[in-house]
Design a protein around this motif. Structure first.
Motif, PDB file in Angstrom:
ATOM      1  N   ASP A 160     -49.353  -2.140  65.977  1.00 53.96           N
ATOM      2  CA  ASP A 160     -49.177  -3.583  66.116  1.00 53.96           C
ATOM      3  C   ASP A 160     -48.815  -4.251  64.788  1.00 53.96           C
ATOM      4  O   ASP A 160     -47.955  -5.140  64.744  1.00 53.96           O
ATOM      5  N   THR A 189     -50.580  -5.015  72.500  1.00 55.88           N
ATOM      6  CA  THR A 189     -50.219  -6.361  72.946  1.00 55.88           C
ATOM      7  C   THR A 189     -49.550  -7.164  71.843  1.00 55.88           C
ATOM      8  O   THR A 189     -48.535  -7.838  72.074  1.00 55.88           O
ATOM      9  N   ARG A 190     -50.085  -7.124  70.611  1.00 52.77           N
ATOM     10  CA  ARG A 190     -49.473  -7.885  69.514  1.00 52.77           C
ATOM     11  C   ARG A 190     -48.081  -7.374  69.192  1.00 52.77           C
ATOM     12  O   ARG A 190     -47.183  -8.154  68.853  1.00 52.77           O
ATOM     13  N   GLN A 193     -45.833  -8.671  71.821  1.00 53.14           N
ATOM     14  CA  GLN A 193     -45.639 -10.106  71.620  1.00 53.14           C
ATOM     15  C   GLN A 193     -44.576 -10.371  70.559  1.00 53.14           C
ATOM     16  O   GLN A 193     -43.719 -11.259  70.720  1.00 53.14           O
ATOM     17  N   SER A 216     -48.737  -3.177  78.941  1.00 54.82           N
ATOM     18  CA  SER A 216     -50.015  -3.516  79.552  1.00 54.82           C
ATOM     19  C   SER A 216     -49.925  -4.839  80.306  1.00 54.82           C
ATOM     20  O   SER A 216     -48.985  -5.622  80.130  1.00 54.82           O
ATOM     21  N   ASN A 217     -50.940  -5.110  81.132  1.00 53.90           N
ATOM     22  CA  ASN A 217     -50.981  -6.361  81.886  1.00 53.90           C
ATOM     23  C   ASN A 217     -51.091  -7.568  80.963  1.00 53.90           C
ATOM     24  O   ASN A 217     -50.625  -8.659  81.300  1.00 53.90           O
ATOM     25  N   GLN A 218     -51.715  -7.388  79.797  1.00 57.75           N
ATOM     26  CA  GLN A 218     -51.840  -8.496  78.846  1.00 57.75           C
ATOM     27  C   GLN A 218     -50.514  -8.796  78.151  1.00 57.75           C
ATOM     28  O   GLN A 218     -50.254  -9.945  77.759  1.00 57.75           O
ATOM     29  N   ALA A 219     -49.647  -7.779  77.995  1.00 60.48           N
ATOM     30  CA  ALA A 219     -48.384  -7.975  77.277  1.00 60.48           C
ATOM     31  C   ALA A 219     -47.248  -8.408  78.190  1.00 60.48           C
ATOM     32  O   ALA A 219     -46.247  -8.961  77.712  1.00 60.48           O
TER      33      ALA A 219
END
Length: 704
Positions: A160, A189-190, A193, A216-219
């Motif tokens: 990340d 995720t970062r 992003q 992932s679901n967060q990304a």
């Protein structure tokens, strides 16, 4: 009841010299309790603010004195044109020394090959190198001086922190047209992003490849927002990124509003029937996507039905854009869903490439899809590799092949097709005039009968001869069209747009439609003379945006040189055309001054350059006062009508005559698909072979 003591009156504006303010007079503060002191403080603050507001004044200077000066925004590439090769390498080495990092040998070798800093360099490849935050800092010495077409960061162990810093640099310096970050398993995720921010902000980004990077679901929301707002991205690779379920739902929702993305690769994501439903809904609303690759998934027959529903929507069949390439390789599809696929093919006007390889279709599936192919007017490439097909299925496809005037490639490898199927395909290829390539394997079990084995080899050679014939004719047609009009850069990089080919060939006044069809055929021929490699079962068109293709917006120095040469050639052609027109006008003036010649028959003779044979065409004047110019016009019109008039394929053998000859061979051919009103005559030397003369549409006959 106890009486509540009255609050003492507080006078903050006494005229005597003794201050009653507890903040200034400690004796007064002693007589008050804590609550009263707090109230006094609040009142004092309010009064002080009001007094300050009343005394505050704002004024502006008059005229042009408002702005005293300004500074230009910093240009990241201000000194890039002044950079030399040695200076760039030295800057990188100094940066490595500053950050205590060992220089990357692969990178130094690539930097030595950079000569022109005014255009984008072909590529910067760091594949397989370990890139951490310190290495990223050293790369800035390069990115702020050089721009690239491709930056390859595959398998570089990005995390990340390093990914966020590197993507920010690429976005700020506009460093690449194509960015590849595949096989970086540690990207979280970062990192995604930062990648999404780069996709949204860059104005030159055309391709982003996140192959085998878990999303992932967060990304996913970050990527979805970037896709919704991006207006430059053309190709997106998200293979093997675990998209089944909620991720594909969010991506589809974002792509509904995207109008620039043309190629979407979603292979190896374990997509199910429900995911195919989302993709089918996407196709109903988005017509800008031209390529959809969902190979190696699990959509099955139900998923194919959902996709066909999307492809038969009003938006897809309207002719304004639409899907051109659909790859369904290895999706557990059977013949049960091919009925829906056949209905889709009947109504499709944009689909050019269909790949159904590695699915258990069998002969029944080939028979079902044949019905749709016979009524289809757009398909150019059909892939049926490893579909468990035998001679019966090959015969069904041969019926389609004999009728089609558009198919240019058919892939039937890894199927058990024997002599009967080969014979049907050979006869169909003999009649067909558009097929450039027919991929087929020899039978798995070699025939023990010598005669049948020889027949198999003979049929395979015949198929190769017929496809080579069509390709050579198409290449000659391209050369003829190149002399008539300039070649655009987009003709070499983008696929030909789908147009209706049902216009009447006898309508010579419809020049716009004719020019569009010629441009489309030129694009197809340019792409298919060098088609996909033989070991490419995916059967993707070569005109798709690839890693090794420069975006039309970013033009390399070699391309600029080609354009300059092309412009010079165009100018010379224009001068020659102008000179010819002047000569024709002078001849017309001379002809009008001459008296009319009375004649009953005029004979025009043309000598064949290679064989010495002469052909004579006699045209009755019909009027004794007809001029030479009018007679020539009648002759040209008669030749055009003769070249346009079709000849039934059943009577092909009636137009073929064979003679023993040891010197030359003359062949006259006309292709209804390659040209509307042009007849091509070729003369080839064939020592010890037979002479074949083919007239009008008897193009399928070709000397062995």
């Amino acid at each position: 009841m106890e009486s509540i003591p009255e609050e003492p009156e507080i006078n903050l504006h006494q005229q005597n010299n003794i201050s009653q303010n507890p903040l200034e007079n400690p004796e007064v503060a002693v007589e008050m309790n804590a609550d009263e002191v707090e109230k006094v403080k609040i009142l004092h603050g309010i009064l002080s603010r009001e007094s300050k507001i009343k005394t505050r004044r704002v004024s502006f200077p008059d005229g042009d004195k408002i702005i005293s000066g300004y500074n230009e925004a910093r240009n990241p590439w201000a000194s890039s044109h002044c950079t030399t090769n040695d200076e760039l390498i030295q800057e990188y080495l100094n940066s490595c020394q500053e950050w205590n990092v060992k220089p990357i040998t692969k990178l130094l070798l690539q930097l030595k090959e950079i000569n022109d800093f005014s255009v984008r360099t072909a590529s910067l490849t760091l594949k397989g190198e370990k890139i951490d935050t310190k290495v990223v800092e050293t790369l800035e010495a390069i990115l702020r001086r050089v721009q690239f077409v491709i930056i390859d960061l595959e398998a570089t162990s990005l995390n990340d922190d390093s990914a966020a810093a590197l993507f920010d640099m690429i976005e700020y310096y506009e460093s690449a047209v194509n960015v590849l970050i595949g096989f970086n398993k540690n990207l979280g995720t970062r990192g995604w992003q930062a990648a999404a921010h780069m996709m949204r902000k860059m104005s030159c980004l055309r391709l982003f490849d996140g192959h085998s990077v878990p999303l992932s679901n967060q990304a996913v929301p970050f990527v979805g927002r970037a896709l919704r707002l991006s207006n430059t991205l053309v190709t997106l690779h998200l293979e093997n990124s675990s998209l089944s379920g909620r991720p594909i739902l969010l991506i589809v929702a974002a792509l509904r509003m995207n109008v620039t993305l043309q190629e979407l690769f979603l292979a190896d994501n374990q997509l199910l029937i429900s995911d195919a439903l989302q993709l089918g809904n996407l196709l109903k609303f988005n017509t800008s996507i031209h390529l959809l690759d969902i190979r190696n998934n699990l959509i099955q027959d139900g998923g194919v039905t959902h996709l066909c529903n999307g492809l038969t929507s009003e938006q897809q069949i309207s002719g304004n854009g639409g899907l051109q390439t659909l790859v369904l390789w290895n999706n557990q599809i059977s013949h049960q869903s091919l009925g829906h696929l056949a209905l889709m093919l009947k109504s499709s006007v944009s689909l050019l490439t269909l790949n159904l390889g590695q699915n258990y279709l069998g002969d029944e599936g080939a028979t079902k899809i044949k019905e749709g192919l016979l009524q289809n007017r757009s398909i150019l490439r059909l892939g049926l590799v490893g579909t468990k097909m035998t001679c019966e299925g090959a015969i069904a496809l041969a019926e389609f092949l004999a009728e089609s005037h558009r198919i240019i490639r058919l892939d039937l490898r890894n199927n058990n097709i024997k002599v009967a199927g080969l014979m049907a395909l050979s006869l169909a290829a003999k009649i067909n005039t558009s097929l450039f390539r027919l991929d087929i394997d020899r039978p798995l079990v070699k025939n023990t009968i010598k005669e049948l084995a020889e027949k198999q080899e003979s049929l395979m050679k015949d198929i190769s001869i017929y496809t080579t014939r069509n390709k050579e004719l198409a290449t000659r047609k391209v050369m003829m069209m190149q002399n008539d009009r300039p070649i655009r850069y987009m003709d070499m990089t983008s696929s030909g747009t789908t147009n209706n080919n049902n216009s009447d060939v006898n309508n010579k006044n419809n020049n716009a439609t004719t020019n569009t069809q010629q441009q489309q055929q030129l694009c197809v021929v340019e792409d298919e003379v060098v088609d996909s490699p033989s070991n490419s079962p995916e059967l993707l068109p070569m005109n798709s945006v690839s890693y090794h293709q420069v975006s039309p917006v970013m033009i390399s120095s070699s391309e600029m040189e080609k354009r300059a040469n092309l412009e010079a050639k165009m100018k010379s052609n224009e001068e020659e055309t102008t000179q010819q027109q002047d000569n024709e006008e002078e001849e017309e003036e001379t002809t009008t001054q001459e008296p009319a010649q009375e004649s009953t028959d005029i004979t025009t003779t043309s000598a064949a350059t290679s064989s010495g044979n002469e052909e004579s065409i006699e045209v009755g004047a019909g009027d004794s006062t007809a001029t030479t110019e009018e007679v020539e016009d009648e002759i040209i019109e008669a030749d055009e009508i003769a070249s346009i008039q079709p000849t039934p394929t059943d009577d092909v053998t009636d137009h073929v005559t064979t003679e023993e000859s040891t010197t030359t061979s003359s062949t006259t051919v006309t292709s209804p698909e390659l040209s509307d009103d042009v007849t091509t005559t070729t003369h080839t030397n064939l020592v010890g072979s037979s002479e074949a003369t083919i007239t009008h549409f008897a193009l399928s006959e070709f000397p062995h």
